[in-house]
Write a protein that holds these residues in place. Structure first.
Motif, PDB file in Angstrom:
ATOM      1  N   LYS A   1       0.626  -0.990  -0.314  1.00  0.00           N
ATOM      2  CA  LYS A   1       0.278   0.090  -0.431  1.00  0.00           C
ATOM      3  C   LYS A   1       1.109   1.068  -0.239  1.00  0.00           C
ATOM      4  N   GLU A   2       1.739   1.103   0.684  1.00  0.00           N
ATOM      5  CA  GLU A   2       2.919   2.223   0.975  1.00  0.00           C
ATOM      6  C   GLU A   2       3.287   2.646  -0.009  1.00  0.00           C
ATOM      7  N   CYS A   3       3.617   1.474  -1.328  1.00  0.00           N
ATOM      8  CA  CYS A   3       4.442   1.552  -2.531  1.00  0.00           C
ATOM      9  C   CYS A   3       3.292   2.360  -4.177  1.00  0.00           C
ATOM     10  N   ARG A   4       2.608   2.646  -2.828  1.00  0.00           N
ATOM     11  CA  ARG A   4       1.100   3.029  -4.521  1.00  0.00           C
ATOM     12  C   ARG A   4       0.527   1.461  -5.388  1.00  0.00           C
ATOM     13  N   VAL A   5       0.492   0.525  -4.676  1.00  0.00           N
ATOM     14  CA  VAL A   5       0.487  -0.754  -5.945  1.00  0.00           C
ATOM     15  C   VAL A   5      -0.981  -0.845  -5.246  1.00  0.00           C
ATOM     16  N   GLN A   6      -2.011  -1.258  -6.231  1.00  0.00           N
ATOM     17  CA  GLN A   6      -3.309  -1.318  -6.446  1.00  0.00           C
ATOM     18  C   GLN A   6      -4.537  -2.402  -7.361  1.00  0.00           C
ATOM     19  N   PHE A   7      -5.014  -3.069  -6.661  1.00  0.00           N
ATOM     20  CA  PHE A   7      -5.178  -3.939  -7.445  1.00  0.00           C
ATOM     21  C   PHE A   7      -6.752  -3.722  -7.434  1.00  0.00           C
TER      22      PHE A   7
ATOM     23  N   TYR B   1      -4.424 -10.983 -15.149  1.00  0.00           N
ATOM     24  CA  TYR B   1      -4.243  -8.962 -15.311  1.00  0.00           C
ATOM     25  C   TYR B   1      -3.335  -7.943 -15.792  1.00  0.00           C
ATOM     26  N   GLY B   2      -3.846  -6.849 -16.037  1.00  0.00           N
ATOM     27  CA  GLY B   2      -2.945  -6.373 -16.777  1.00  0.00           C
ATOM     28  C   GLY B   2      -2.087  -5.032 -15.918  1.00  0.00           C
ATOM     29  N   GLY B   3      -0.957  -4.469 -15.962  1.00  0.00           N
ATOM     30  CA  GLY B   3      -0.657  -3.450 -14.941  1.00  0.00           C
ATOM     31  C   GLY B   3      -0.089  -2.470 -15.783  1.00  0.00           C
ATOM     32  N   TYR B   4      -0.423  -0.777 -15.342  1.00  0.00           N
ATOM     33  CA  TYR B   4      -0.430   0.376 -15.931  1.00  0.00           C
ATOM     34  C   TYR B   4       0.351   1.054 -14.489  1.00  0.00           C
ATOM     35  N   VAL B   5       0.888   2.179 -15.125  1.00  0.00           N
ATOM     36  CA  VAL B   5       0.877   3.299 -14.543  1.00  0.00           C
ATOM     37  C   VAL B   5      -0.237   4.858 -14.446  1.00  0.00           C
ATOM     38  N   ASP B   6      -1.229   5.121 -13.538  1.00  0.00           N
ATOM     39  CA  ASP B   6      -1.688   5.602 -13.732  1.00  0.00           C
ATOM     40  C   ASP B   6      -1.010   7.134 -13.196  1.00  0.00           C
ATOM     41  N   ASN B   7      -0.917   8.387 -13.938  1.00  0.00           N
ATOM     42  CA  ASN B   7       0.063   9.502 -13.809  1.00  0.00           C
ATOM     43  C   ASN B   7      -1.092  11.082 -13.396  1.00  0.00           C
ATOM     44  N   ALA B   8      -1.982  10.361 -12.935  1.00  0.00           N
ATOM     45  CA  ALA B   8      -2.548  11.367 -12.536  1.00  0.00           C
ATOM     46  C   ALA B   8      -2.152  12.347 -11.620  1.00  0.00           C
ATOM     47  N   GLN B   9      -1.285  11.859 -11.482  1.00  0.00           N
ATOM     48  CA  GLN B   9      -0.779  12.670  -9.803  1.00  0.00           C
ATOM     49  C   GLN B   9       0.906  12.320 -10.175  1.00  0.00           C
ATOM     50  N   GLN B  10       1.395  13.234 -10.996  1.00  0.00           N
ATOM     51  CA  GLN B  10       2.321  13.435 -11.362  1.00  0.00           C
ATOM     52  C   GLN B  10       4.053  12.775 -10.375  1.00  0.00           C
ATOM     53  N   ASP B  11       3.549  13.291  -9.441  1.00  0.00           N
ATOM     54  CA  ASP B  11       4.667  13.188  -8.493  1.00  0.00           C
ATOM     55  C   ASP B  11       3.996  11.865  -7.370  1.00  0.00           C
ATOM     56  N   ALA B  12       3.212  11.772  -7.367  1.00  0.00           N
ATOM     57  CA  ALA B  12       2.856   9.431  -6.928  1.00  0.00           C
ATOM     58  C   ALA B  12       2.064   9.663  -7.224  1.00  0.00           C
ATOM     59  N   PRO B  13       2.669   8.913  -8.529  1.00  0.00           N
ATOM     60  CA  PRO B  13       1.607   7.629 -10.065  1.00  0.00           C
ATOM     61  C   PRO B  13       1.830   6.381  -9.055  1.00  0.00           C
ATOM     62  N   VAL B  14       1.009   6.090  -9.739  1.00  0.00           N
ATOM     63  CA  VAL B  14      -0.420   4.321  -9.082  1.00  0.00           C
ATOM     64  C   VAL B  14       0.039   3.939  -9.981  1.00  0.00           C
ATOM     65  N   PHE B  15       0.394   2.049  -9.474  1.00  0.00           N
ATOM     66  CA  PHE B  15       0.663   1.313 -10.176  1.00  0.00           C
ATOM     67  C   PHE B  15      -0.225   0.914 -10.111  1.00  0.00           C
ATOM     68  N   LYS B  16      -1.003   0.202 -11.472  1.00  0.00           N
ATOM     69  CA  LYS B  16      -2.577  -0.614 -11.196  1.00  0.00           C
ATOM     70  C   LYS B  16      -2.218  -1.843 -11.991  1.00  0.00           C
ATOM     71  N   ILE B  17      -3.044  -2.929 -11.070  1.00  0.00           N
ATOM     72  CA  ILE B  17      -3.313  -4.018 -11.884  1.00  0.00           C
ATOM     73  C   ILE B  17      -4.750  -4.349 -12.072  1.00  0.00           C
TER      74      ILE B  17
END
Length: 910
Positions: free
Chosen positions: A13-19, A298-314
Motif C-alpha cells: 500500500k505504501e508503494c502505491r500498488v493497487q489491485f 491481469y494487466g498492469g499500468y502506471v496511472d499518472n493522475a498525480q505526477q509526483d505520486a504515480p499509482v501502479f494499477k494491476i
C-alpha cells in the motif's frame, strides 16, 4: 524467513500498488483501452465453434494453426482434469501446465522449410492512436504470408519448429531494486518472468549508451543482478499457488505486487529518459496467476493522475478454469495475443526508445532498427519468405514438393498395358501395397468422447453407465490383450507405416495401455492390396475410471469381469513386437496377393509359458490365430461411425437453427480424437519374400505353421503367350463394400502383374494374355472389402457369411465365374454387354451372393470345387420355399455328413 502477510500488505500500500477490476469498459484505462478491448473479445470465444465460425478479421488465408490451438486447448483441459483428481502440489501443477500455457512464447512462428508464418494471433495487437513509428506495422503484417507447404510436411507439434529467439524467461530469481529507498523492500522471487532476449542489435545500442553517455551509468535494463545475457525489460510475470490454498490469489497478488512495480518502473524510467513528441505508448505489464485449475489474467499500468505520486494499477481482466475446454482455449488465445503484442508493439518500442537514448534524438525521429537476428522482423519480408517450391496440378493444388522429386506410386507406371476403362474388370500391379494403422485410442482424456458417441451430444453421468459396461464386456471377452507402453504403441505404428507419428499429445512416460491387435489383408473395391493393423488401446487410468462410471462397486458380477482384464495380461518385449511386425509386413508380390485374395484375418496374441507365480514374465513371442469375424476392426468402425453420425447430427441442428450460411460446411466428418489413423503406400519386391525357415516369429510359433505354409510358396504365374508373370483375380463385392444387395450380384475380374518394371506391350495383346492365363492357370477368388466399411454398412457379428479366411482362394472357376471373365473379355474386344448372356441359364434367377456363400461353405467343409458346384446347382434348381444359405445348410447336412464319413474312412485306410 518468510515475511508476515500483514506487513507485506502495508508495504504494498505504501508503494502505491493497487489491485483493481476491469470487468466493464468504464474501468478500462484510456491509454490502454484498445488492449483491454481486444482481450475482452478473446475471452468470449467458444470452443465448439472456434475455427468454424469465429473470425475477427476478413481473411481467406489457410490458417492451420487454429486447429493446432484447439488441439492444445483440449490437451490442456484433459491434463488439468487429471491433475485435479490427483490433488497435486504447487510444483506438480507448474511442471504440468506452465509450458503448455506459455508455449507460444518459447517457439518459433515461421516454417523451417519455407520460412512463411505458421501462426497468427486470433486478434493482432493494436493501439488506439498509431503514431509514425508504427505506420509500417500493418504493411509488415500483410507481408507475412502463411505457410503453404504440403499438409504431410507441416509440423504438427509447434515445439518441433524451433526455439523463439525474441523472448526468454527466468524462474525463481531474486528481484533487485534501483533506489536506496527501495532497497529496504522485502526480497521477492517470482515463479516465472518473461522478457526480451539480448540480440545483437540490443547489444550494440546498449554498448553505445553505456560507453558514450556517462549520465546513463545507473540506467537499468533488467530487474535482476548483472548477468552475461540479461533478461531485458520483462513484460510478463507468473505466480502459482497450490490448489488447496484458501487465499491463494490474495497471496499471489501480494507477492507479485512489488515485482510488478519494479517492471513498470523499468519501462517508466526508460520513457522518462527519452524525448517524445506524439507517441502515446505507456508502460504496461502482464500478470498471470493460477491456483490449481483456476487462472487469472491481469494487466498492469502506471496511472499518472498525480505526477509526483504515480499509482501502479494491476487490473483483473479474466478468470477461468482450464479444466474446461472453453476457458483453456481462451487462456491460450490470450497468451497468443501477449506474444503478438510483445513482438509487434512492445519490443519495437523498447528498441526504438533505446536508440533514441543512444543517439540523443527525439523518439519520433529515430527509425526502427532492422534486427538482423530476427528474420520475422525484417522489413523486406519477400527476401526471406520464398514461395514454397512445389509442383501444382491443373487445378492449382499442391501435390509434391520439389525437394523430394520421388515420383508417386501408381499402377499405370508399373503395368505393361494401358489400364482399360471397362465396367467388368481392371488392371493392377501387385508390387504396390497399402499399409494402414487404425487404432481406437482411449485415454482418460478421450473417454468422455468415446462413451458419448452413442448418446446425446451432452453426456450426463447417468448416461455413461450403459456404454461403459458395454465397452468393458467387450474387453473382458477377448483373450489376446497385452500390456504395452505408449512408446511401444508408437513404435508399432512407426514400423508398420514406415513413418513416425507427429503429435503434441502430453502423455507420461509411465503410461501403460491394455492393447489388442488384429491383422487383416484384403483387396479393396479399387483392387488395392491393403495390409491393415487394427489396434484397441485402453490406458490403465481409463480402465479404472470406466469401472467407476459403470458403477462396478455395486455389481459383483461386473466387478469380476473387470478383474479378469488385467489378471491374465502380460507385458511384451520390444523384440517380440518388432519380429511380429516384420513377419506380417514381409511378403513378395505373389505372397501378398495370395494372402489378400484369401481375405486373411488374424488375431495377434501373446504366446505364454506356464507360470506359477503371480508376477507374469514379459511375452517373448507373439502368436497368430485365424478369425472369421473382425473383433477389433469392428469395434473401431462402430465408434468412428457413431462419432461421424453425431457430428452430422450437430451440424444439421446448427443448420436448422441458424441457416446454411451460419456454419462452415465440411465434406468429411471431423475425425474423432480417439481414432489414430496413419497410412502409407509402399512398393514391394521379391526381396521382401517371407521365408518361414528364417522368420524369428514363425520359428517360435509352431501352432501357426500350417497357416504360414500358404504364404511360403514361390509360384511362377506365367503367361505362355507373352512370358509376363501375372495372375487373374475374380472378385465379388462384400456387404461392407456394397451400397445395396444388388451390388453383391456382379463378379469383377482384375489382372495383376508381379514384375516391378515389366516391358511395355501392345494393348491389343491384353485380351490374349487374359485368355491365356484363364486356360493355363487357376485364378484367385476373393471378396472385396471396403477400407471404411461403415460408410455403407458393416456385417453383423451374428452373420453366417464367410467373409474372411476364405477357403481355397486359388482354384478353378465356377461356371458363373467363368461366364463373368468371358464377359470381360468380350468387353475388352469391343462387344456390347447387352448381347452377352450374364449367367448360365440353370442359375440365371439365383442370388449370386447366396450362391457364392453356399459354394464357400462346401469348400470349407473339404469338398472339391466340382462337388460343391454340383450340390449347389442341384439345390438351386429344386423347388423349395427356402433357397438361401440357411436352407442350403439343412439340405446339405446329410450329404456333408456322408462326405466327412467317407474322408475319415479313407484316412483310417491309410
Amino acid at each position: 524467513m518468510p515475511i508476515d502477510l500483514g506487513q507485506l500488505r502495508r508495504v504494498v500500500k505504501e508503494c502505491r500498488v493497487q489491485f483493481d477490476t476491469a470487468s466493464v469498459p468504464e474501468n478500462w484505462p484510456k491509454i490502454h483501452f484498445k488492449t483491454f478491448e481486444n482481450i475482452s473479445k478473446l475471452i468470449r470465444v467458444d470452443f465448439e465453434t472456434y475455427s468454424e465460425e469465429v473470425n475477427f478479421r476478413p481473411s481467406d488465408d489457410d490458417e492451420p494453426w487454429r486447429k493446432q490451438t484447439k488441439r492444445r486447448a483440449r490437451t490442456l483441459a484433459e491434463r488439468t482434469r487429471q491433475l485435479c483428481e490427483q490433488q497435486r502440489s504447487e510444483i506438480g501443477w507448474r511442471l504440468n501446465l506452465e509450458n503448455v500455457v506459455l508455449g507460444r512464447l518459447s517457439v518459433e512462428v515461421a516454417c523451417p522449410d519455407c520460412r512463411a508464418r505458421v501462426w497468427r494471433s486470433e486478434i493482432e495487437a493494436s493501439l488506439d492512436n498509431w503514431d509514425a513509428s508504427f505506420q509500417d506495422l500493418e504493411q509488415r503484417r500483410l507481408s507475412r504470408k502463411p505457410c503453404k507447404c504440403p499438409c504431410d510436411r507441416r509440423l504438427r507439434d509447434m515445439s518441433e519448429i524451433g526455439t523463439n529467439v525474441l523472448f526468454d524467461e527466468r524462474a525463481d530469481e531474486e528481484i533487485t531494486y534501483d533506489s536506496a529507498e527501495d532497497l529496504k523492500l522485502p526480497v521477492q522471487r517470482p515463479d516465472r518472468i518473461y522478457g526480451l532476449q539480448e540480440t545483437r542489435n540490443f547489444q550494440e545500442v546498449l554498448s553505445r549508451i553505456f560507453s558514450t553517455s556517462p549520465e546513463h551509468n545507473n540506467f537499468r535494463v533488467s530487474p535482476f543482478r548483472s548477468q552475461t545475457k540479461p533478461l531485458l525489460f520483462p513484460f510478463l510475470l507468473l505466480e502459482a499457488k497450490k490448489e488447496s490454498s484458501l487465499n491463494g490469489f490474495e497471496h499471489a497478488q501480494l507477492q507479485s505486487a512489488l515485482p510488478l512495480r519494479a517492471l513498470l518502473k523499468l519501462q517508466r524510467n526508460l520513457r522518462d529518459r527519452c524525448q517524445y513528441s506524439t507517441s502515446d505508448l505507456e508502460p504496461f505489464v502482464w500478470f498471470l496467476s493460477n491456483r490449481g485449475d483456476t487462472w487469472k489474467v491481469y494487466g498492469g499500468y502506471v496511472d499518472n493522475a498525480q505526477q509526483d505520486a504515480p499509482v501502479f494499477k494491476i487490473c483483473d481482466i479474466w478468470t477461468g478454469s482450464v479444466k474446461y475446454e472453453n476457458d483453456a482455449l481462451r487462456l491460450l488465445l490470450v497468451v497468443d495475443y501477449i506474444m503478438d503484442w510483445a513482438r509487434d508493439i512492445y519490443r519495437p518500442w523498447i528498441l526504438r526508445s533505446l536508440k533514441s537514448l543512444a543517439v540523443g534524438k527525439v523518439y519520433d525521429d529515430v527509425s526502427l532498427l532492422e534486427d538482423s537476428d530476427i528474420l520475422s522482423l525484417r522489413r523486406k519480408v519477400s527476401n526471406w519468405i520464398p514461395a514454397p517450391p512445389t509442383i501444382a496440378n491443373t487445378q492449382g493444388s499442391i501435390n509434391v514438393p520439389l525437394r523430394k522429386t520421388v515420383p508417386p506410386l501408381n499402377h499405370q507406371s508399373l503395368v505393361p498395358f494401358t489400364i482399360p476403362h471397362t465396367k467388368l474388370g481392371s488392371l493392377r500391379s501387385a508390387t504396390i501395397a497399402n499399409f494402414r494403422f487404425s487404432c481406437l485410442y482411449i485415454t482418460l482424456a478421450s473417454m468422455v468422447e468415446v462413451l458419448g458417441v452413442d448418446q446425446k451430444p451432452s453426456l450426463q453421468e447417468r448416461d455413461a453407465i450403459a456404454p461403459a459396461r458395454k465397452l468393458l464386456r467387450i474387453i473382458g471377452s477377448w483373450d489376446h490383450i497385452m500390456l504395452l507402453s505408449k512408446q511401444q504403441l508408437d513404435l508399432v505404428e512407426a514400423r508398420w507405416t514406415k513413418a513416425p507419428r507427429r503429435t503434441s499429445e502430453v502423455v507420461s512416460v509411465k503410461d501403460e495401455f491394455f492393447v489388442a491387435f488384429e491383422f487383416a489383408t484384403y483387396l479393396d473395391v479399387a483392387y488395392n492390396i491393403v495390409n491393415e493393423l487394427s489396434c484397441f488401446a485402453l490406458s490403465k487410468d481409463a480402465l479404472e475410471h470406466l469401472a467407476l462410471m459403470a458403477t462396478y462397486q455395486r455389481d459383483g458380477s461386473l466387478l469380476h469381469a473387470l478383474k479378469k482384464v488385467p489378471r491374465g495380461v502380460r507385458c511384451c518385449e520390444d523384440t517380440a513386437l518388432l519380429t511380429c511386425i516384420k513377419c506380417l509386413r514381409s511378403g513378395s508380390p505373389i505372397q501378398k496377393l495370395a494372402a489378400a485374395s484369401a481375405s486373411t484375418l488374424l488375431a495377434i496374441y501373446p504366446l505364454c509359458e506356464p507360470s506359477g507365480s503371480e508376477c507374469l514374465p514379459p511375452t517373448q513371442t507373439l502368436g497368430l490365430k485365424r478369425l472369421f469375424q473382425p473383433q477389433v476392426k469392428a469395434i473401431i468402425h462402430r465408434y468412428v461411425d457413431a462419432a461421424a453420425r453425431q457430428h452430422r447430427y450437430k451440424k444439421s441442428v446448427k443448420r436448422s437453427l441458424f441457416g446454411n450460411t451460419a456454419i462452415h460446411r465440411q465434406n468429411n466428418a471431423t475425425k474423432p480424437s480417439f481414432h489414430r489413423l496413419s497410412t502409407a503406400k509402399l512398393q514391394i519386391s521379391e526381396d521382401d519374400t517371407h521365408q518361414y525357415s528364417v522368420c524369428e516369429r514363425c520359428q517360435g510359433d509352431i501352432a501357426y505353421k500350417h497357416i504360414l505354409n500358404e504364404r511360403d510358396f514361390q509360384m511362377e504365374e506365367q503367361c505362355f503367350t507373352s512370358g509376363l508373370r501375372a495372375a487373374l483375380v475374380v472378385s465379388l463385392k462384400g456387404p461392407s463394400a456394397s451400397h445395396g444387395s444388388t451390388a453383391c450380384n456382379k463378379f469383377m475380374t482384375c489382372l495383376f502383374f508381379f514384375d516391378a518394371r515389366p516391358n511395355r506391350q501392345e494393348d491389343e495383346l491384353f485380351p490374349v494374355v487374359v485368355e491365356d492365363l484363364l486356360q493355363h492357370n487357376e485364378p484367385y477368388h476373393t471378396i472385396l472389402h471396403s477400407v471404411s466399411p461403415l460408410r455403407h454398412g458393416f456385417s453383423s457379428s451374428d452373420s453366417q457369411d464367410l467373409l474372411w479366411n476364405l477357403p481355397s482362394p486359388k482354384r478353378s472357376c465356377l461356371d458363373i465365374e467363368l461366364s463373368a471373365v468371358k464377359r470381360w473379355l468380350a468387353e475388352l474386344s469391343g462387344k456390347e454387354l447387352s448381347r452377352i448372356p450374364k449367367l448360365p441359364l440353370q442359375i440365371a434367377h439365383t442370388d449370386i451372393w447366396e450362391y457364392t456363400q453356399m459354394i464357400l461353405h462346401c469348400l470349407q467343409s473339404g469338398m472339391t470345387v466340382t462337388s460343391a458346384e454340383s450340390m449347389v446347382k442341384t439345390y438351386c434348381l429344386r423347388e423349395a420355399p427356402r433357397q438361401d444359405l440357411d436352407g442350403f445348410k439343412e439340405y446339405a447336412k446329410a450329404p456333408l455328413q456322408s462326405f466327412e464319413l467317407l474322408m475319415s474312412d479313407s484316412d483310417s485306410d491309410e
